[in-house]
Design a protein around this motif. Sequence first.
Motif: not given
Length: 474
Positions: A140-167
């Motif tokens: 689709f030519g889109v990406r989830i913003p880095e802030a919402l798909s990376s850990a704080p140490e990796a330049g993001g805020v929270v990895n929401l896709p990872a949380i969704a998978l665990v849920a």
Amino acid sequence: MSSLRHVLFRRTTPGTQQSTEQPALTRSMGTFQLSMLGIGATVGTGIFIVFSQAVPVAGPAVIWSFVIAAVVAGLTALCYAEMASAIPASGSSYSYAYATLGEFPALAVGACLLLEYGVSGAAVAVGWSEYLNQALENLFGVRIPEALSSAPEAGGVVNLPAIALVAMCTLLLVRGVRESAKANAAMVMIKLAVLVMFIVVGVTGWNQDHFSNFAPMGIAGITGAAGIIFFSYIGLDAVSTAGNEAKNPSRTMPLAIIITLGVVTALYIAVAVVAIGAQETQAFEGQEAGLAAILQTVTNASWPGTVLALAAIVSIFSVTLVVLYGQTRIFFAMSTDGLVPPVFSRVNARTRTPIAGTFITGSAVAVLAGLLPISFLAEMTSIGTLVAFIVVALAVIIRRAQNPNQPAPFKVPLYPVVPILSIIGCLWIIKDLRPVTLIAFIAWLLLATAFYFTYSIRHSRLRQAPAKEPLPVP
């Protein structure tokens, strides 16, 4: 002092559950489903996400890192097979330690298993997030913003896709073991098919020059990378967490462990060789969704990478599902023995699953997946796995020495050479892990010790029941 020693090293009776009040789990898995459980926990964890961490450490010689990890895992697999046939319980190496080494060592092993399962679930969930972004970008030519798909140490805020998978995995496990096992088996077949596709397509981009400067970091780099990727062999342990839900566990569990080892080793080494042959080693560092990216480069088209990214999304789902399953069953066994709170062994009458314990475990893993980087998670998983493997090999030696007449449908060949080599191999890999990993692991064990003396020692079921004398370590 003698009294404290007796308490710390009191042990359960091998082959029996500690409490007659233990809630019943349903025996619904045969050899095939147990093998799929093991393969599901293993294939995907390493192959889909670990190259970006391991290749920069070892260079093309990462192939030998996979071989070393496979040899050590193979030696340990034989030890697991013997212990699983003799003590077919849900607690894996925790149960084996409790029956041979004693209560306090068993609690320490349980802490290692929390790294092996809970932390690895978070690690592969982070990898799943990378492949999800790859698929979204290709389709689709889109990406989830880095802030919402990376850990704080990796330049993001929270990895929401990872949380969704665990849920999602947590909810599936709550529904029941039979449903989870069927879903996992289907996902495993998909991932095997796609990895074969990677090998067939990837080999068309073969360049032998990629193997020049084969071991730039020498043997230290090879063993260091082996430590990083070793967490990808936890599927061998995952089979042994199903002791209370396996049909004829004394036979089916050892067989499933051997099948898992054979399939996993063949695939890992084949994919590693093709990946190095198809891409320069410098390109691996920091690369996300690495196998998908390699196929796109080789074919100069997006569809192979898209197919592999979609398959990785499915297959890593199965890895997360299985390691969460394993962690909940280990907590179940520890709770039944009284070493962790009883909430973890409460089984729902309708689903026959520990619902509350599953939700608590899933929530903790989701927090780790959302906030920590994959490199730290992978190494912590590796050291937890290696220590658990050492304990299993040691348990074989102690069981044979102290209970030579105890039956075991499967016995380790070339005893005691195999368990001794297993211990040496694990220690060899541990010594090359980063100092920060070793320090964090020691701190974790100290925390587990504090928990034992403040909770477990007072709530242990062996406090109210007669316990066997501690076994001396031969």
